[in-house]
Motif scaffolding. Structure first.
Motif, PDB file in Angstrom:
ATOM      1  N   UNK A  30       1.167  -1.478   0.110  1.00  0.00           N
ATOM      2  CA  UNK A  30       0.460  -0.071   0.035  1.00  0.00           C
ATOM      3  C   UNK A  30       0.740   1.110   0.300  1.00  0.00           C
ATOM      4  N   UNK A  31       2.234   1.165   0.180  1.00  0.00           N
ATOM      5  CA  UNK A  31       2.770   2.120   0.067  1.00  0.00           C
ATOM      6  C   UNK A  31       4.159   2.095  -0.522  1.00  0.00           C
ATOM      7  N   UNK A  32       4.514   3.207  -1.392  1.00  0.00           N
ATOM      8  CA  UNK A  32       6.378   3.645  -1.707  1.00  0.00           C
ATOM      9  C   UNK A  32       7.286   4.427  -1.586  1.00  0.00           C
ATOM     10  N   UNK A  33       8.048   4.243  -1.911  1.00  0.00           N
ATOM     11  CA  UNK A  33       9.124   5.528  -1.541  1.00  0.00           C
ATOM     12  C   UNK A  33      10.386   4.855  -2.682  1.00  0.00           C
ATOM     13  N   UNK A  34      11.072   5.998  -3.278  1.00  0.00           N
ATOM     14  CA  UNK A  34      11.690   5.712  -4.626  1.00  0.00           C
ATOM     15  C   UNK A  34      13.303   6.836  -3.961  1.00  0.00           C
ATOM     16  N   UNK A  35      14.166   6.765  -4.789  1.00  0.00           N
ATOM     17  CA  UNK A  35      15.531   7.058  -4.289  1.00  0.00           C
ATOM     18  C   UNK A  35      16.222   6.805  -5.662  1.00  0.00           C
ATOM     19  N   UNK A  36      17.355   8.257  -6.017  1.00  0.00           N
ATOM     20  CA  UNK A  36      17.979   7.847  -7.511  1.00  0.00           C
ATOM     21  C   UNK A  36      19.389   8.717  -6.431  1.00  0.00           C
ATOM     22  N   UNK A  37      20.154   7.358  -6.977  1.00  0.00           N
ATOM     23  CA  UNK A  37      21.635   7.278  -6.184  1.00  0.00           C
ATOM     24  C   UNK A  37      22.849   7.035  -7.236  1.00  0.00           C
ATOM     25  N   UNK A  38      23.851   7.513  -8.069  1.00  0.00           N
ATOM     26  CA  UNK A  38      25.033   7.661  -9.289  1.00  0.00           C
ATOM     27  C   UNK A  38      26.210   7.598  -8.056  1.00  0.00           C
ATOM     28  N   UNK A  39      27.246   6.749  -8.535  1.00  0.00           N
ATOM     29  CA  UNK A  39      27.910   6.558  -8.255  1.00  0.00           C
ATOM     30  C   UNK A  39      29.019   6.595  -9.035  1.00  0.00           C
ATOM     31  N   UNK A  40      30.602   7.294  -8.353  1.00  0.00           N
ATOM     32  CA  UNK A  40      31.665   7.248  -9.756  1.00  0.00           C
ATOM     33  C   UNK A  40      32.539   6.876  -8.927  1.00  0.00           C
ATOM     34  N   UNK A  41      33.666   6.210  -9.331  1.00  0.00           N
ATOM     35  CA  UNK A  41      35.232   5.588  -8.782  1.00  0.00           C
ATOM     36  C   UNK A  41      36.117   5.254 -10.516  1.00  0.00           C
ATOM     37  N   UNK A  42      37.001   5.568  -9.612  1.00  0.00           N
ATOM     38  CA  UNK A  42      38.320   5.374 -10.479  1.00  0.00           C
ATOM     39  C   UNK A  42      39.468   4.167  -9.382  1.00  0.00           C
ATOM     40  N   UNK A  43      39.859   3.537 -10.487  1.00  0.00           N
ATOM     41  CA  UNK A  43      40.765   2.621  -9.543  1.00  0.00           C
ATOM     42  C   UNK A  43      41.713   2.748  -9.706  1.00  0.00           C
ATOM     43  N   UNK A  44      43.155   2.058  -9.432  1.00  0.00           N
ATOM     44  CA  UNK A  44      44.462   1.781 -10.095  1.00  0.00           C
ATOM     45  C   UNK A  44      45.139   0.834  -8.976  1.00  0.00           C
ATOM     46  N   UNK A  45      45.440  -0.147 -10.026  1.00  0.00           N
ATOM     47  CA  UNK A  45      46.233  -1.197  -9.442  1.00  0.00           C
ATOM     48  C   UNK A  45      47.915  -1.384 -10.273  1.00  0.00           C
ATOM     49  N   UNK A  46      48.907  -2.023  -9.536  1.00  0.00           N
ATOM     50  CA  UNK A  46      49.857  -2.177 -10.076  1.00  0.00           C
ATOM     51  C   UNK A  46      51.054  -2.967  -9.321  1.00  0.00           C
ATOM     52  N   UNK A  47      51.432  -4.718 -10.006  1.00  0.00           N
ATOM     53  CA  UNK A  47      52.357  -5.351  -9.730  1.00  0.00           C
ATOM     54  C   UNK A  47      53.501  -5.251  -9.745  1.00  0.00           C
ATOM     55  N   UNK A  48      54.663  -5.812  -8.789  1.00  0.00           N
ATOM     56  CA  UNK A  48      56.123  -5.698  -8.828  1.00  0.00           C
ATOM     57  C   UNK A  48      56.245  -7.340  -8.157  1.00  0.00           C
ATOM     58  N   UNK A  49      57.311  -7.890  -8.700  1.00  0.00           N
ATOM     59  CA  UNK A  49      57.486  -9.402  -8.408  1.00  0.00           C
ATOM     60  C   UNK A  49      55.915 -10.165  -7.678  1.00  0.00           C
ATOM     61  N   UNK A  50      56.327 -10.194  -6.315  1.00  0.00           N
ATOM     62  CA  UNK A  50      55.675 -10.823  -5.293  1.00  0.00           C
ATOM     63  C   UNK A  50      54.297  -9.593  -4.939  1.00  0.00           C
ATOM     64  N   UNK A  51      54.727  -8.729  -4.445  1.00  0.00           N
ATOM     65  CA  UNK A  51      53.956  -7.522  -4.277  1.00  0.00           C
ATOM     66  C   UNK A  51      53.181  -6.938  -5.016  1.00  0.00           C
ATOM     67  N   UNK A  52      51.798  -6.578  -4.762  1.00  0.00           N
ATOM     68  CA  UNK A  52      50.452  -6.225  -5.721  1.00  0.00           C
ATOM     69  C   UNK A  52      49.740  -4.668  -4.939  1.00  0.00           C
ATOM     70  N   UNK A  53      49.766  -4.453  -5.382  1.00  0.00           N
ATOM     71  CA  UNK A  53      49.059  -2.356  -4.578  1.00  0.00           C
ATOM     72  C   UNK A  53      47.712  -1.726  -5.374  1.00  0.00           C
ATOM     73  N   UNK A  54      47.222  -1.844  -4.528  1.00  0.00           N
ATOM     74  CA  UNK A  54      45.489  -0.854  -5.316  1.00  0.00           C
ATOM     75  C   UNK A  54      44.692   0.503  -4.157  1.00  0.00           C
ATOM     76  N   UNK A  55      44.861   0.465  -5.231  1.00  0.00           N
ATOM     77  CA  UNK A  55      43.839   2.705  -4.637  1.00  0.00           C
ATOM     78  C   UNK A  55      42.647   2.374  -5.706  1.00  0.00           C
ATOM     79  N   UNK A  56      41.601   3.037  -4.893  1.00  0.00           N
ATOM     80  CA  UNK A  56      40.693   3.749  -5.861  1.00  0.00           C
ATOM     81  C   UNK A  56      40.064   5.084  -4.849  1.00  0.00           C
ATOM     82  N   UNK A  57      39.820   5.900  -5.619  1.00  0.00           N
ATOM     83  CA  UNK A  57      38.287   6.838  -5.038  1.00  0.00           C
ATOM     84  C   UNK A  57      37.366   6.983  -5.764  1.00  0.00           C
ATOM     85  N   UNK A  58      36.727   7.195  -5.235  1.00  0.00           N
ATOM     86  CA  UNK A  58      35.054   7.711  -5.716  1.00  0.00           C
ATOM     87  C   UNK A  58      33.830   8.573  -4.688  1.00  0.00           C
ATOM     88  N   UNK A  59      33.068   8.754  -5.831  1.00  0.00           N
ATOM     89  CA  UNK A  59      31.833   9.452  -5.025  1.00  0.00           C
ATOM     90  C   UNK A  59      30.544   9.278  -5.193  1.00  0.00           C
TER      91      UNK A  59
END
Length: 253
Positions: free
Chosen positions: A3-32
């Motif tokens: 009998x009831x309803x509700x709605x909302x709108x959500x938008x997401x923006x993400x940037x991600x970068x990763x790299x490997x060096x021998x046995x190591x791996x790192x990653x970082x990301x940021x978003x809104x």
């Protein structure tokens, strides 16, 4: 019927970068995230070192969670909603390691979660909302600050083929709502819910997945709780017995 309803709108923006060096791996990301509550910024960073079957990792991440429609609007004989909730935010730090050999794996992880405006259902013996006083209810609330430290250990078996794909063992200890013979929740003369503390017996669940493919067509059937086991989730909520779902997928390449 709803009998009831509700709605909302959500938008997401993400940037991600990763790299490997021998046995190591790192990653970082940021978003809104752009929500009806405003704009929220999130980030994450992690590092991992692996040597053979051994692996060690550490990282940190900032997150945001919107209140669900259940938190905001759902009310029952045992629960009271809260439409004034806002998004909760947290920064989680973790460090851990593990070992894997063939189909077997084991890991341990230490974590600390610094949460703010945390949303949770809290048991209240007496609750006043406006001019109403309610007794023994779960109420969706928002703590200002909650720090959580924990250790997670896991291990098991996983396979991409064969009859047994994975195995999991778990244990739970909950409160259960009392009901009469007709399944109605029991209350006292003040309308308070009647509960008892129970230690549920172990139970066995068996699920299955069948899939057939030919060309661009794929048929699948999922079978849950094949053994038709009676079991309960948190709060004594009864879970479904045997049920089956299926579908058709068309893949155009």
């Amino acid at each position: 019927r709803y009998k009831c309803e509700a709605e909302r709108h959500v938008s997401n923006l993400w940037l991600r970068h990763s790299m490997r060096w021998r046995r190591f791996a790192i990653a970082a990301s940021a978003g809104a995230s752009f929500t009806p509550y405003g704009t929220s910024v999130s980030w994450a960073v992690s590092g991992r070192y692996g040597n053979g079957g051994w692996q060690a990792e550490a990282g940190a991440a900032q997150s945001m969670r919107l209140p669900t429609f259940t938190d905001l609007y759902y009310t029952s004989e045992a629960q009271v909603n809260n439409p004034n909730l806002k998004p909760e935010r947290a920064v989680t730090y973790h460090i851990g390691g593990g070992y894997a050999i063939e189909k077997w794996h084991a890991s341990v992880q230490f974590f600390y979660r610094d949460g703010r405006n945390v949303i949770d259902w809290v048991w209240r013996d007496e609750l006043t909302i406006g001019d109403r006083t309610l007794y023994d209810k779960w109420h969706s609330e928002q703590e200002s600050h909650l720090g959580t430290f924990g250790i997670e250990a896991s291990g098991g078996y996983r396979s991409d083929g064969g009859v047994v794909r994975s195995a999991t063992v778990s244990y739970g200890f909950y409160n259960r709502y009392l009901r009469d013979a007709d399944g109605k929740l029991l209350t006292d003369d003040k309308g308070r819910m009647q509960t008892e503390e129970v230690d549920f017996s172990p139970y066995f669940l068996l699920d299955g997945h069948l899939r057939w493919e030919k060309g661009i067509v794929a048929l699948h059937v999922d079978l849950a709780n094949i053994t038709d086991t009676d079991y309960c989730d948190f709060g004594g909520l009864r879970r479904p017995n045997f049920w089956i779902t299926g579908g058709i997928t068309l893949t155009i390449r």
